[in-house]
Design a protein around this motif. Sequence first.
Motif, PDB file in Angstrom:
ATOM      1  N   UNK A 114     -31.911  -0.083 -13.241  1.00  0.00           N
ATOM      2  CA  UNK A 114     -32.975  -0.523 -14.147  1.00  0.00           C
ATOM      3  C   UNK A 114     -34.329  -0.049 -13.619  1.00  0.00           C
ATOM      4  N   UNK A 115     -34.535  -0.184 -12.319  1.00  0.00           N
ATOM      5  CA  UNK A 115     -35.803   0.240 -11.732  1.00  0.00           C
ATOM      6  C   UNK A 115     -36.001   1.752 -11.894  1.00  0.00           C
ATOM      7  N   UNK A 116     -34.946   2.497 -11.723  1.00  0.00           N
ATOM      8  CA  UNK A 116     -35.033   3.958 -11.861  1.00  0.00           C
ATOM      9  C   UNK A 116     -35.375   4.340 -13.299  1.00  0.00           C
ATOM     10  N   UNK A 117     -34.703   3.710 -14.266  1.00  0.00           N
ATOM     11  CA  UNK A 117     -34.963   4.022 -15.675  1.00  0.00           C
ATOM     12  C   UNK A 117     -36.362   3.592 -16.082  1.00  0.00           C
ATOM     13  N   UNK A 118     -36.792   2.432 -15.588  1.00  0.00           N
ATOM     14  CA  UNK A 118     -38.139   1.947 -15.919  1.00  0.00           C
ATOM     15  C   UNK A 118     -39.209   2.894 -15.395  1.00  0.00           C
ATOM     16  N   UNK A 119     -38.983   3.448 -14.213  1.00  0.00           N
ATOM     17  CA  UNK A 119     -39.942   4.405 -13.649  1.00  0.00           C
ATOM     18  C   UNK A 119     -40.054   5.634 -14.546  1.00  0.00           C
ATOM     19  N   UNK A 120     -38.922   6.037 -15.117  1.00  0.00           N
ATOM     20  CA  UNK A 120     -38.931   7.185 -16.028  1.00  0.00           C
ATOM     21  C   UNK A 120     -39.730   6.865 -17.294  1.00  0.00           C
ATOM     22  N   UNK A 121     -39.523   5.679 -17.833  1.00  0.00           N
ATOM     23  CA  UNK A 121     -40.274   5.269 -19.027  1.00  0.00           C
ATOM     24  C   UNK A 121     -41.770   5.203 -18.719  1.00  0.00           C
ATOM     25  N   UNK A 122     -42.116   4.680 -17.570  1.00  0.00           N
ATOM     26  CA  UNK A 122     -43.532   4.548 -17.203  1.00  0.00           C
ATOM     27  C   UNK A 122     -44.214   5.898 -16.999  1.00  0.00           C
ATOM     28  N   UNK A 123     -43.404   6.952 -16.854  1.00  0.00           N
ATOM     29  CA  UNK A 123     -43.970   8.299 -16.723  1.00  0.00           C
ATOM     30  C   UNK A 123     -44.135   8.983 -18.080  1.00  0.00           C
ATOM     31  N   UNK A 124     -43.656   8.348 -19.149  1.00  0.00           N
ATOM     32  CA  UNK A 124     -43.843   8.914 -20.485  1.00  0.00           C
ATOM     33  C   UNK A 124     -45.335   8.997 -20.809  1.00  0.00           C
ATOM     34  N   UNK A 125     -45.738  10.031 -21.543  1.00  0.00           N
ATOM     35  CA  UNK A 125     -47.142  10.102 -21.953  1.00  0.00           C
ATOM     36  C   UNK A 125     -47.485   9.119 -23.073  1.00  0.00           C
ATOM     37  N   UNK A 126     -46.460   8.658 -23.810  1.00  0.00           N
ATOM     38  CA  UNK A 126     -46.690   7.774 -24.951  1.00  0.00           C
ATOM     39  C   UNK A 126     -46.526   6.294 -24.566  1.00  0.00           C
ATOM     40  N   UNK A 127     -47.192   5.404 -25.289  1.00  0.00           N
ATOM     41  CA  UNK A 127     -46.932   3.967 -25.139  1.00  0.00           C
ATOM     42  C   UNK A 127     -45.660   3.618 -25.904  1.00  0.00           C
ATOM     43  N   UNK A 128     -45.158   2.413 -25.722  1.00  0.00           N
ATOM     44  CA  UNK A 128     -43.999   1.926 -26.476  1.00  0.00           C
ATOM     45  C   UNK A 128     -44.477   0.807 -27.392  1.00  0.00           C
ATOM     46  N   UNK A 129     -44.295   0.985 -28.681  1.00  0.00           N
ATOM     47  CA  UNK A 129     -44.733  -0.020 -29.645  1.00  0.00           C
ATOM     48  C   UNK A 129     -43.719  -1.142 -29.827  1.00  0.00           C
ATOM     49  N   UNK A 130     -42.431  -0.778 -29.795  1.00  0.00           N
ATOM     50  CA  UNK A 130     -41.375  -1.761 -30.020  1.00  0.00           C
ATOM     51  C   UNK A 130     -40.238  -1.536 -29.027  1.00  0.00           C
ATOM     52  N   UNK A 131     -39.828  -2.613 -28.374  1.00  0.00           N
ATOM     53  CA  UNK A 131     -38.639  -2.600 -27.518  1.00  0.00           C
ATOM     54  C   UNK A 131     -37.583  -3.459 -28.206  1.00  0.00           C
ATOM     55  N   UNK A 132     -36.448  -2.851 -28.530  1.00  0.00           N
ATOM     56  CA  UNK A 132     -35.338  -3.593 -29.121  1.00  0.00           C
ATOM     57  C   UNK A 132     -34.303  -3.811 -28.024  1.00  0.00           C
ATOM     58  N   UNK A 133     -34.209  -5.052 -27.566  1.00  0.00           N
ATOM     59  CA  UNK A 133     -33.322  -5.404 -26.457  1.00  0.00           C
ATOM     60  C   UNK A 133     -31.955  -5.763 -27.023  1.00  0.00           C
ATOM     61  N   UNK A 134     -31.104  -4.747 -27.101  1.00  0.00           N
ATOM     62  CA  UNK A 134     -29.813  -4.883 -27.767  1.00  0.00           C
ATOM     63  C   UNK A 134     -28.620  -4.780 -26.827  1.00  0.00           C
ATOM     64  N   UNK A 135     -28.806  -4.190 -25.646  1.00  0.00           N
ATOM     65  CA  UNK A 135     -27.686  -3.941 -24.731  1.00  0.00           C
ATOM     66  C   UNK A 135     -26.962  -5.232 -24.368  1.00  0.00           C
ATOM     67  N   UNK A 136     -25.642  -5.143 -24.298  1.00  0.00           N
ATOM     68  CA  UNK A 136     -24.820  -6.312 -23.963  1.00  0.00           C
ATOM     69  C   UNK A 136     -23.494  -5.860 -23.380  1.00  0.00           C
ATOM     70  N   UNK A 137     -22.890  -6.741 -22.614  1.00  0.00           N
ATOM     71  CA  UNK A 137     -21.562  -6.471 -22.060  1.00  0.00           C
ATOM     72  C   UNK A 137     -20.507  -7.075 -22.976  1.00  0.00           C
ATOM     73  N   UNK A 138     -19.335  -6.491 -22.968  1.00  0.00           N
ATOM     74  CA  UNK A 138     -18.242  -7.010 -23.787  1.00  0.00           C
ATOM     75  C   UNK A 138     -17.786  -8.372 -23.267  1.00  0.00           C
ATOM     76  N   UNK A 139     -17.388  -9.240 -24.194  1.00  0.00           N
ATOM     77  CA  UNK A 139     -16.791 -10.513 -23.804  1.00  0.00           C
ATOM     78  C   UNK A 139     -15.468 -10.207 -23.123  1.00  0.00           C
TER      79      UNK A 139
END
Length: 325
Positions: free
Chosen positions: A93-118
């Motif tokens: 998560x920290x690695x991916x977040x660092x990549x997002x923070x290096x984007x030139x664009x802001x993020x307007x909407x975060x859709x938190x959809x990820x989930x593990x299977x029951x």
Amino acid sequence: MSSPPKFTLESTGEEVAATFVDEIKGKNVLVTGTSVNGIGCNSASIIAKYANLVVVTGYNEERLKLTEEFIKKETPTANVRRLVLDISSLSAVRKAAAEVNAYPEPIHVLISNAAAAIGPFKLTVDNLESQMATSHIGPFLFTKLIANKLLAAGTPTYVPRIVYVSSEAHFHGTGVNFETLGKPDKEKYHPLETYCQIKSAGVSMAMEVSKRSGGKINGYSCTPGVVLTNMNQKPESLEWMQMIGVMGPDGKPDYEKFKWKSLSQGAATVIAAAFDPSLNDAPGTYLTEDSVADNTKRAAHSADPAQREKLWSMTEELVGEKFIF
């Protein structure tokens, strides 16, 4: 809150997106959990028809390429960016977040959809229970780490949004079990109870992030309804789906007991939560499966301020990060 448009259980994601096209245009949207044949992928595909940028996530490049191909088959001109994100792992998560923070664009909407299977009890690399780590703890850390990207999208006339994809299942039980949140216990684990807990957590976080941000970020939660996705067809999930009667003995959907929706119909509520301007003055709102804002359908335990605050502070301790706006 202005009068919302009228949608029904049959409304599709395409219909909802067409209604809010002016709100979607120019936006940069990040969707977690975008495997093909899932609500996240379908939501991203529909949004990509109008948005400036859609970031899709998955835990490996192969799955992400399939998602991008799916989206571009529908909209060849879509601006899609792939992000490898194993949200069950705090270091990933920290690695991916660092990549997002290096984007030139802001993020307007975060859709938190990820989930593990029951499914059966399983620990992550961080010794956290898999469902809770993938659906609440990992997403909490990811949101915290990219919060500045969301804040950067704010203007005097626009408030960035986080959408937590929940479920009517959040109503069952009494909310998150704080005893096992950071100390998983195989003997106390029940797949369906844990599923209800994580869906309750999403409703709580939508309200809490709205409160703590002081109007800088609006959180919303929603239930997409009963949808046949790649998740509920996994072998480890099937027996539990059959146990509660959602799936029949033959492993197929029970259309007599439940009102099943298509993937596009499931995406409708997610897209409404992300872009409906009538929600601007109602942060923390819960949307039902017909894309209607209805907080009477929100469980009292999920909305309870003491529960929400405790969940927030305990999760901060688990990830070792203070979430301050």
